[in-house]
Design an enzyme around this catalytic site. Sequence first.
Site, PDB file in Angstrom:
ATOM      1  N   HIS A 132      34.774 -28.780  65.613  1.00 25.52           N
ATOM      2  CA  HIS A 132      35.081 -27.533  64.886  1.00 25.52           C
ATOM      3  C   HIS A 132      35.021 -27.773  63.377  1.00 25.52           C
ATOM      4  O   HIS A 132      34.481 -26.958  62.621  1.00 25.52           O
ATOM      5  CB  HIS A 132      36.491 -27.048  65.239  1.00 25.52           C
ATOM      6  CG  HIS A 132      36.628 -26.408  66.586  1.00 25.52           C
ATOM      7  ND1 HIS A 132      35.868 -25.337  66.984  1.00 25.52           N
ATOM      8  CD2 HIS A 132      37.461 -26.677  67.628  1.00 25.52           C
ATOM      9  CE1 HIS A 132      36.228 -24.964  68.215  1.00 25.52           C
ATOM     10  NE2 HIS A 132      37.189 -25.767  68.637  1.00 25.52           N
ATOM     11  N   HIS A 180      37.051 -33.269  69.752  1.00 24.42           N
ATOM     12  CA  HIS A 180      36.873 -31.815  69.891  1.00 24.42           C
ATOM     13  C   HIS A 180      37.125 -31.093  68.560  1.00 24.42           C
ATOM     14  O   HIS A 180      36.280 -30.328  68.084  1.00 24.42           O
ATOM     15  CB  HIS A 180      37.846 -31.306  70.963  1.00 24.42           C
ATOM     16  CG  HIS A 180      37.771 -29.830  71.231  1.00 24.42           C
ATOM     17  ND1 HIS A 180      37.053 -29.298  72.279  1.00 24.42           N
ATOM     18  CD2 HIS A 180      38.307 -28.768  70.591  1.00 24.42           C
ATOM     19  CE1 HIS A 180      37.159 -27.972  72.271  1.00 24.42           C
ATOM     20  NE2 HIS A 180      37.918 -27.625  71.251  1.00 24.42           N
ATOM     21  N   GLU A 181      38.281 -31.361  67.957  1.00 25.30           N
ATOM     22  CA  GLU A 181      38.625 -30.661  66.710  1.00 25.30           C
ATOM     23  C   GLU A 181      37.687 -31.074  65.572  1.00 25.30           C
ATOM     24  O   GLU A 181      37.368 -30.267  64.693  1.00 25.30           O
ATOM     25  CB  GLU A 181      40.085 -30.901  66.330  1.00 25.30           C
ATOM     26  CG  GLU A 181      41.122 -30.520  67.397  1.00 25.30           C
ATOM     27  CD  GLU A 181      41.016 -29.090  67.924  1.00 25.30           C
ATOM     28  OE1 GLU A 181      40.494 -28.214  67.198  1.00 25.30           O
ATOM     29  OE2 GLU A 181      41.431 -28.846  69.081  1.00 25.30           O
ATOM     30  N   GLU A 190      33.188 -22.948  69.912  1.00 25.90           N
ATOM     31  CA  GLU A 190      33.468 -23.819  71.064  1.00 25.90           C
ATOM     32  C   GLU A 190      32.217 -24.585  71.489  1.00 25.90           C
ATOM     33  O   GLU A 190      32.316 -25.679  72.039  1.00 25.90           O
ATOM     34  CB  GLU A 190      34.015 -22.995  72.231  1.00 25.90           C
ATOM     35  CG  GLU A 190      35.469 -22.576  72.066  1.00 25.90           C
ATOM     36  CD  GLU A 190      36.464 -23.737  72.122  1.00 25.90           C
ATOM     37  OE1 GLU A 190      36.362 -24.568  73.030  1.00 25.90           O
ATOM     38  OE2 GLU A 190      37.331 -23.808  71.235  1.00 25.90           O
TER      39      GLU A 190
END
Lengths: 497, 497
Positions: free
Chosen positions: A265, A261-262, A291
Amino acid sequence: MPTPMQQLREIEKQLFAYHYALTAISYDDATVAPPESSEGRGEAMAVLSAAQHRLMTESGLPELLAAARAGALTEQEAAEVRELQRSYDELSKLPAEEYAAFSKLTSTAQNVWVKARANNDYASFAPYLKQIVDTRRRWAGYLSPEKAPYDHWLNEYERGASTEMLDEFFDALQAKIVPLLARIQKEGKAIRTDFLHQDWPLAQQAELARRVMRRMQVDPAHCAMGESAHPFTTEFYKGDVRITTHYDPQDMTSSLYSVVHESGHALYELHTADRLKYTVLASGASMGVHESQSRFYENYLGRSLPFLRSLWPDLVELFPTQLAGVRCEELYAAVNRAEPSLIRTEADELTYSLHILLRYRLEKQLMAGELTVEELPGAWNALMKDLLGVTVPSDAEGCLQDIHWSMGDIGYFPSYALGSAYGAQMLRRMKRELDLDGLLEAGDFGPINAWLEERIWQYGTEKEPGWLVENACGEPFDPACFAEYLEEKYTALYGLG
Amino acid sequence: MPTPMQQLREIEKQLFAYHYALTAISYDDATVAPPESSEGRGEAMAVLSAAQHRLMTESGLPELLAAARAGALTEQEAAEVRELQRSYDELSKLPAEEYAAFSKLTSTAQNVWVKARANNDYASFAPYLKQIVDTRRRWAGYLSPEKAPYDHWLNEYERGASTEMLDEFFDALQAKIVPLLARIQKEGKAIRTDFLHQDWPLAQQAELARRVMRRMQVDPAHCAMGESAHPFTTEFYKGDVRITTHYDPQDMTSSLYSVVHESGHALYELHTADRLKYTVLASGASMGVHESQSRFYENYLGRSLPFLRSLWPDLVELFPTQLAGVRCEELYAAVNRAEPSLIRTEADELTYSLHILLRYRLEKQLMAGELTVEELPGAWNALMKDLLGVTVPSDAEGCLQDIHWSMGDIGYFPSYALGSAYGAQMLRRMKRELDLDGLLEAGDFGPINAWLEERIWQYGTEKEPGWLVENACGEPFDPACFAEYLEEKYTALYGLG
């Protein structure tokens, strides 16, 4: 004599430096600062924030912006002027003493919230929440007198969002997901999860994190990983992005999916165009678009069977005893299983959006004056029962669970769901243009990253969210797409007819 | 209307914030920043440094200082005015364009030096060193026209230091140490060092570091340890101090003694008085006084037999196989052995001061115009032969070994030796007042820390180095004390008659 645009660039460079300093200080705080060192950090940050504020309000910004607009501007310059003007307007329309008072209020409210949650004592937090709601309603009047207060704040957190758009989106979601969840619970085939909870050595978890980042082509020369209580990503600038993870010794999927997830980003920030560097356009367009990228990697790529297949040899090498007797397809099913639960941050991909839907409905009523702060816990619990079928045993596990409202963020939650929705629509388009499953199975993120860089990442804040979604998807935002994606995925996963 | 002193405090608070930001950024750089992230960091630091500079030169400081001096000042306020005036005078007496040019020169010179050392190419570095020497000589004329240039710079790095004082100190040192070293090499008993070089697991080295810090009573709530290529200490403010270490997998004493050394620096910063917080007096008095503390802990306490005896059970627990068949007295002798070597940073306690003596003599001649930059390598090599009896095989291992001159720091080296000298004199006094060996053997640093806090640490920069030394030792600086200490210690260690 420098041109107005050159003078604006000089101010942007200075804003960058203060942003950089505050980012470095916050990152240090979250990762390695000693536990009782907050006092001096607070003093330093107050001085630096005030200097940053003065830079916005005392540098003759409105005159420079007007002078710049009077000349010929490139598309990028026009976007810089637009963003600076927005920030300036916001600061100049809010009375300075109200701004300071709100800062103090939310700082206190966060402390009160921590204790209220720990003691399951909503009554102690309610007066602060009431002041926050009142202030946000009043400020919406200062800033967007032509709009309903909630519409102002939705648009503030996600440019282009409105109750009209979100009503349609969440209604479509509710219509599909609530019955789907009921069918899963009644008819869905059983999913094995016994192997998830065992001892997963931290050194191997860290090695897995490094391998996943390498596979995703997150450049280690410009992106480092740290540890913090809650995982996050922060960008110092496009040449220096940090992600953090948190290792759960009893569940390796926790760190695995936070790293994926990170890293989503991080890839976004690492690939904004060089020409935007040190300007106000240098980072991602919005919370929702950000997101959309992190959830794209986490859910649409990371939780897919082809990705897990390509990662399987590494997993078995790093965790030979833990994964003995487990099949890759069983891991795939386990990391995608859906079950109603109380806590948003622990929810699965399917039920997560119902947690957001609930917050959207309640925020909308609060901001419209149709629901009081006193009535909130009852309304929360009733809606949890309606949407997820669960009984909330305490406010600590109910309306006190999130920090956001105590920070003054009302209208922020919907951007989480919008992120998933944008991402689902990008996935639909990408699958038409790339052999996504083949690439994932080969562990080749190159074409995937290039696709997103070309359509989203390079633009930073130069383009608005709606433009980016349309640019990536070849069509405007489609509020039905995400619900369709979920229906298709979960029907197959649970073997529903 | 705030008083002049209140206005000065406001400026000091702002200076603190910029110092804090630059410290956080530098610490991040040295410990966890990704390798190719320096560009944006440089841009941000340039903006923040310029803002800090403007704060000194454009806040009406000289008028405020004059107004403050016209009123009644407490001792602390007078010291704040003194320090601010010194900094202001320095900035205002140096032409801004020369300041900027020197900044650029040293930045380039450092890069050139890195390559020159790697390629053993003194000729490529010499033109830069010449410019640095010329600038420093010229600036001494601007700043202290009444002094010889080298005296100006000595006093700059260590308030109160002069060639008169240092000639006496280094002459005394040379007279004792050079013959002592010759006797050690000729008659000294053999010291066993075979066990030092083996595999020392990093996890146990890290645990030893934590235990040593705890024993020294370095408060973990306010002091964290990181890793960096070269160990250092940095203070964000008295409530947040960081030390770093570097683990050598083949020699556990490297990290052990760097942790003891840096913890000495940290204790000093952690115990400056609360009343000095956020003022220009908030941190240690000088480089020399700071080194007196770090070397006190490292050499006078950490390398003592009673300290090693009290640490011995931990050492044996953490390194059972590595220390099998080794006696504590053998470790004591090994970590104190003296042998002439080429590189200052690897030198032992006895020969270290000869490395500094050499730099002092050469700097003095350079700044007096009695030695040219071209003649420097020859002079270096001749003096190494005279003092240490070693032949320098290359400039890389000779006059190119230190970074200091490339950074413009001429006159800085002597403060290392002064630190040892101040510390030896404090040791002599402390031993009269405390049962130091008994405390060390019991692992009780409480009374030792309290002694130094009361006499040195609490004062920050409020008092000058000379006052602090006299306050701690009950007598003015004694240039002979350090040489006597070394003679006594090494005569016993090597069993010389």
